[in-house]
Write an enzyme that holds these catalytic residues in place. Structure first.
Site, PDB file in Angstrom:
ATOM      1  N   HIS A  89      -9.766  -5.579  -3.746  1.00 16.84           N
ATOM      2  CA  HIS A  89      -8.454  -5.809  -3.147  1.00 16.84           C
ATOM      3  C   HIS A  89      -8.613  -6.060  -1.657  1.00 16.84           C
ATOM      4  O   HIS A  89      -9.522  -5.555  -1.026  1.00 16.84           O
ATOM      5  CB  HIS A  89      -7.494  -4.648  -3.421  1.00 16.84           C
ATOM      6  CG  HIS A  89      -7.982  -3.325  -2.962  1.00 16.84           C
ATOM      7  ND1 HIS A  89      -8.948  -2.599  -3.663  1.00 16.84           N
ATOM      8  CD2 HIS A  89      -7.673  -2.578  -1.882  1.00 16.84           C
ATOM      9  CE1 HIS A  89      -9.193  -1.473  -3.013  1.00 16.84           C
ATOM     10  NE2 HIS A  89      -8.428  -1.437  -1.932  1.00 16.84           N
ATOM     11  N   ASN A 119       0.857  -1.175   0.000  1.00 14.65           N
ATOM     12  CA  ASN A 119       0.000   0.000   0.000  1.00 14.65           C
ATOM     13  C   ASN A 119       0.900   1.234   0.000  1.00 14.65           C
ATOM     14  O   ASN A 119       1.741   1.393   0.882  1.00 14.65           O
ATOM     15  CB  ASN A 119      -0.906  -0.007   1.235  1.00 14.65           C
ATOM     16  CG  ASN A 119      -1.957   1.063   1.183  1.00 14.65           C
ATOM     17  OD1 ASN A 119      -1.748   2.154   0.669  1.00 14.65           O
ATOM     18  ND2 ASN A 119      -3.115   0.756   1.734  1.00 14.65           N
ATOM     19  N   HIS A 135      -6.802  -6.082   2.167  1.00 18.84           N
ATOM     20  CA  HIS A 135      -5.755  -5.454   2.976  1.00 18.84           C
ATOM     21  C   HIS A 135      -5.200  -6.446   3.988  1.00 18.84           C
ATOM     22  O   HIS A 135      -5.960  -7.170   4.634  1.00 18.84           O
ATOM     23  CB  HIS A 135      -6.328  -4.271   3.770  1.00 18.84           C
ATOM     24  CG  HIS A 135      -6.800  -3.147   2.918  1.00 18.84           C
ATOM     25  ND1 HIS A 135      -6.076  -1.992   2.749  1.00 18.84           N
ATOM     26  CD2 HIS A 135      -7.924  -2.988   2.174  1.00 18.84           C
ATOM     27  CE1 HIS A 135      -6.734  -1.176   1.957  1.00 18.84           C
ATOM     28  NE2 HIS A 135      -7.863  -1.764   1.596  1.00 18.84           N
TER      29      HIS A 135
END
Length: 164
Positions: A122, A52, A124
């Site tokens: 997506h 990220n 995390h």
């Protein structure tokens, strides 16, 4: 008062990375030569692991399918299975790199749920340590990132390579 240093976040605050011509940041299928610049740590057949760029904590990773979809139910069995396996691989690399005490793992579907990128699914993976800075985002809207993003990338890439 002490200063918290996170210079890469300024481009996010200013909106510099929101170039409409750049396309989806998760649509990376044919650009493997730019993996280091894009912070891509590992490519699988159907999905990949990327850091990220604006992390909640050091080592904040994302797993995304190559196929551009926003709906989990649209994933093929192969895509869903590989996303799961890459999540485990990301966890193992994070353990090797920083020995976190736990992890937050999840998805944000829709802007109201916190999705910064709504159109490409997506997941995390956020490493957590006992005594980390949980209170900072709550009390002062600040995240403490103690290591430069490129240094974290270099160390995680080495950890990932040792596992694959």
């Amino acid at each position: 008062m002490k200063q918290l240093w996170a210079p890469w976040r300024m481009s996010y605050i200013n909106g510099d990375d929101k170039d409409a011509t750049a396309g989806c940041i998760f649509c990376v299928r044919d650009s493997a030569d730019e993996d280091g610049d894009r912070l891509i740590l590992h490519r699988g057949e159907h999905a990949f692991i990327i850091m990220n760029k604006y992390p909640y904590s050091n080592g904040h990773l994302l797993v995304a399918p190559y196929r551009h979809t926003a709906d989990l139910s649209e994933l093929s069995d192969a895509e869903a299975l590989e996303m799961h396996r890459l999540t485990v691989l990301a966890r193992d690399a994070l353990r090797s790199w920083g020995n976190p005490d736990g992890f937050n793992i999840g998805m944000n579907w829709g802007r109201v749920a916190g999705a910064g990128i709504e159109d490409h699914l997506h997941l995390h993976i956020v490493p957590r340590w006992n005594g980390d800075t949980n209170f900072m985002p709550v009390f002062s809207d600040v995240r403490v990132i103690p290591q430069h993003l490129q240094e974290t990338y270099t160390l995680l890439a080495k950890a990932m390579a040792s596992l694959t």
